[in-house]
Design an enzyme around this catalytic site. Structure first.
Site, PDB file in Angstrom:
ATOM      1  N   HIS A 140      -9.678   3.849  -8.387  1.00  0.00           N
ATOM      2  CA  HIS A 140     -10.404   4.718  -9.325  1.00  0.00           C
ATOM      3  C   HIS A 140     -11.474   3.905 -10.034  1.00  0.00           C
ATOM      4  CE1 HIS A 140      -7.631   2.551 -11.930  1.00  0.00           C
ATOM      5  NE2 HIS A 140      -8.346   2.918 -12.985  1.00  0.00           N
ATOM      6  N   HIS A 143     -11.335   0.118  -8.953  1.00  0.00           N
ATOM      7  CA  HIS A 143     -10.294  -0.914  -9.032  1.00  0.00           C
ATOM      8  C   HIS A 143      -8.925  -0.285  -8.806  1.00  0.00           C
ATOM      9  CE1 HIS A 143     -10.890   0.591 -13.125  1.00  0.00           C
ATOM     10  NE2 HIS A 143      -9.641   0.236 -13.404  1.00  0.00           N
TER      11      HIS A 143
HETATM   12  C1  SIN Z   1      -6.988  -0.092 -15.524  1.00  0.00           C
HETATM   13  O1  SIN Z   1      -7.780  -0.349 -16.428  1.00  0.00           O
HETATM   14  O2  SIN Z   1      -7.144   0.845 -14.760  1.00  0.00           O
HETATM   15  C2  SIN Z   1      -5.808  -1.022 -15.342  1.00  0.00           C
HETATM   16  C3  SIN Z   1      -6.241  -2.264 -14.643  1.00  0.00           C
HETATM   17  C4  SIN Z   1      -5.141  -3.275 -14.562  1.00  0.00           C
HETATM   18  O3  SIN Z   1      -4.082  -3.083 -15.172  1.00  0.00           O
HETATM   19  O4  SIN Z   1      -5.337  -4.292 -13.896  1.00  0.00           O
END
Ligand code: SIN
Length: 270
Positions: A96, A246
């Site tokens: 996302h 990510h």
């Molecule tokens: C997020 O901000 O979507 C979580 C990213 C993470 O926990 O590495």
């Protein structure tokens, strides 16, 4: 600031910088580096909540998450990222970019972890520029005319249900965005649909839209568009949601992983 590129398409580790004390010249170099590498990583940044927020504010107004409670007492702009033995579903465990269900989704996110598991808990980042550039010219021009619907409800209601939290009275945002967006600062084009928030493509048969979305979700998850970050205590990842997706790996259950995210308000995608 010294930069060590992680892959040819995305990510750089920044050294010799103290994020709590950067001057105007250093901030401008950091902004340029972020535009080029799309995600930057820093080690040894024990930022206080106030310093973390102040860093985010240098990029613009801070975003307040539509579903999470304030992540720190008196700080609605802080999002707590936390998982432990009681967690039923973590945040960000699918590809996302952040909160694309908002009509003006976040531009930059800055995550600092203060507690990390003994192993695992990496975050993967994928370049939506590289994914777009790898499409055929015919597919690019087809996608460029399309608009997608992004809805917060499926994702946030699933998290609430699994966490035993009754959110039936809550309304979550939804929005329509172009399938291909142009970055307002670099002018580069990138894919802007994701399996966490995008629910459909407008104006085409539902089966066709579903097939296109599934193709794009598999495409953006290809390893050649990615870098992967191994966290240490007080590492920071700073990413540009306008051109990066990510995925936070949840492979460390029942260990604890915890930190804070500051998110910068973005503009309407075009
Ligand atoms: C997020 O901000 O979507 C979580 C990213 C993470 O926990 O590495």
């Amino acid at each position: 600031m010294q930069l060590e590129q992680l892959t040819p398409v995305i990510g750089a580790l920044a050294r010799d910088v103290d994020l709590a004390a950067i001057d105007e010249g250093e901030f401008s170099a950091l902004e340029d580096a972020l535009l080029e590498h799309q995600v930057l990583f820093f080690r040894g940044q024990a930022l206080s909540i106030d310093d973390h927020k102040a860093l985010g504010r240098r990029f613009g107004d801070l975003h307040i998450h539509p579903s999470a409670p304030p992540g720190a007492e008196g700080h609605p702009e802080i999002l707590k990222v936390h998982a432990d033995a009681k967690t039923k579903r973590t945040a960000g465990d699918k590809w996302h970019s952040d909160v694309t269900c908002d009509p003006e989704p976040p531009s930059i996110s800055i995550l600092r972890l203060h507690t990390i598991p003994p192993s695992g808990g990496d975050t993967l980042f994928s370049s939506m520029y590289a994914a777009y550039d790898a499409l055929s010219p015919g597919m690019r021009s087809y996608l460029e005319g399309l608009t997608a619907v992004h809805d917060g409800s499926p994702n946030y209601r699933d998290r609430a249900r699994r966490s035993g939290f009754d959110d039936s009275a809550r309304q979550y945002p939804n929005a329509e965005h172009p399938v291909i967006r142009e970055h307002p600062k670099t002018g580069r084009k990138g894919i802007f649909v994701n399996p966490t928030f995008t629910t459909e493509i407008k104006g085409i048969p539902a089966a066709e839209g579903e097939a296109i979305l599934n193709f794009l979700y598999a495409h953006v998850a290809k390893p050649q568009f990615q870098c992967r970050f191994r966290w240490e205590v007080d590492s920071i990842a700073m990413w540009d949601n306008r051109c990066v997706q990510h995925h936070a790996m949840w492979d460390y259950y029942p260990e604890v992983r915890s930190g804070y995210r500051v998110t910068v308000q973005g503009d309407r995608p075009f």
